[in-house]
Motif scaffolding. Structure first.
Motif: not given
Ligand SMILES: C[S@@+](CC[C@H](N)C(=O)[O-])C[C@H]1O[C@@H](n2cnc3c(N)ncnc32)[C@H](O)[C@@H]1O
Length: 258
Positions: A22-26, A50-60, A76-79, A108-112, A140-144
């Motif tokens: 599961r994931g979003m990147s192409s 490194a990757e911020i927003g790792t989700f379930e690892g598709r791109f990672f 890194i992800d809030i997971f 596990k945690g927010s980069t904020a 970088i694929d975390g909070q947009h």
């Molecule tokens: C669009 S998904 C990532 C998809 C993934 N990189 C892929 O390619 O399939 C965005 C991810 O960013 C995480 N996220 C959102 N805000 C975050 C934050 N402040 N710190 C870390 N992760 C964050 C969400 O939990 C979510 O799993």
């Protein structure tokens, strides 16, 4: 669309496993990223990934298939989104697709709430890893939003290899039209960095990525991208903050006018 990367393990994952995670990147962006990571190794560019927003690892997983000896993948992800099962799913996906547990750390945690030390903590004190290595590829694929993307860029910047790449996801996504403004502002504030390439969208859920690099390292990557992916080069290219930017797209074409 997946393209050959020159890394057989990654090519197998892209062909047989990528869409099952599961994931979003192409796969298109993962192919080009995997190609650039392999070339970094060939050019002697060493560093962690490194990757911020790792989700379930598709791109990672795609990135981690490019790790060389002594290098580590940090995700890194809030997971917690959409459920607490995400982290377990990540570990299962990595194991299923050939990334050994000692090759990566999930934070596990927010980069904020994080500082630079939190990101590099996983490589400290590990005899099998080089703690002095910088990061050579940072996705970088975390909070947009502006605040979080600016924070994520601030975390990445001091850790980057001089010839490393920062790749930003969901640029030009219709849901985040302001996000590129944040990037343009960042590029104006960091004139030693340029946008090397735009990896075009495949779908509404797999939007474009911007590839950033220090200006002095452009030559290491630019001609190679134009040559290797000639069939995917959009001939007009682009201009991002005064820098010629390569545009790679699954189906390059100009609008028909007659
Ligand atoms: C669009 S998904 C990532 C998809 C993934 N990189 C892929 O390619 O399939 C965005 C991810 O960013 C995480 N996220 C959102 N805000 C975050 C934050 N402040 N710190 C870390 N992760 C964050 C969400 O939990 C979510 O799993």
């Amino acid at each position: 669309m997946n393209l050959p990367t020159g890394n057989p393990k990654l090519d197998t994952y892209l062909a047989e496993g990528y869409t099952s995670v599961r994931g979003m990147s192409s796969a298109f962006a993962a192919s080009i990223s995997g190609h650039m990571i392999r070339r970094q190794s060939e050019m002697g560019i060493k560093g962690h990934i490194a990757e911020i927003g790792t989700f379930e690892g598709r791109f990672f997983i795609a990135l981690a298939h490019g790790l060389a000896d002594g290098e580590h993948a940090i995700g890194i992800d809030i997971f917690t989104w959409p459920s607490e099962k995400v982290l377990d799913n990540l570990h299962e996906n990595l194991a299923r697709h050939g990334i050994a547990r000692e090759r990566y750390t999930a934070i596990k945690g927010s980069t904020a709430d994080m500082g630079i030390a939190d990101l590099i903590a996983p490589v400290k004190g590990r005899p099998d890893l080089d703690p002095l290595l910088p990061i050579r590829f940072f996705h970088i694929d975390g909070q947009h939003d502006e605040v979080n993307l600016t924070k994520d860029l601030a975390l990445a910047l001091p850790l980057m290899h001089p010839q490393g790449l920062i790749v930003l996801d969901d640029m030009l996504h219709p849901s985040y039209p302001g996000l590129v403004e944040t990037v343009h502002k960042w590029l104006r504030a960091h004139p030693d960095w340029v946008c090397l390439a735009i990896l075009d969208r495949e779908d509404i859920v797999a939007a474009a990525k911007y590839v950033l690099v220090r200006a002095e390292a452009v030559a290491l990557y630019e001609q190679d991208l134009l040559t290797t992916f000639a069939a995917n080069v959009f001939p007009m290219g682009s201009d991002v903050e005064g820098h010629f930017t390569v545009v790679l797209t699954p189906h390059p074409r100009l609008a028909e006018v007659d």
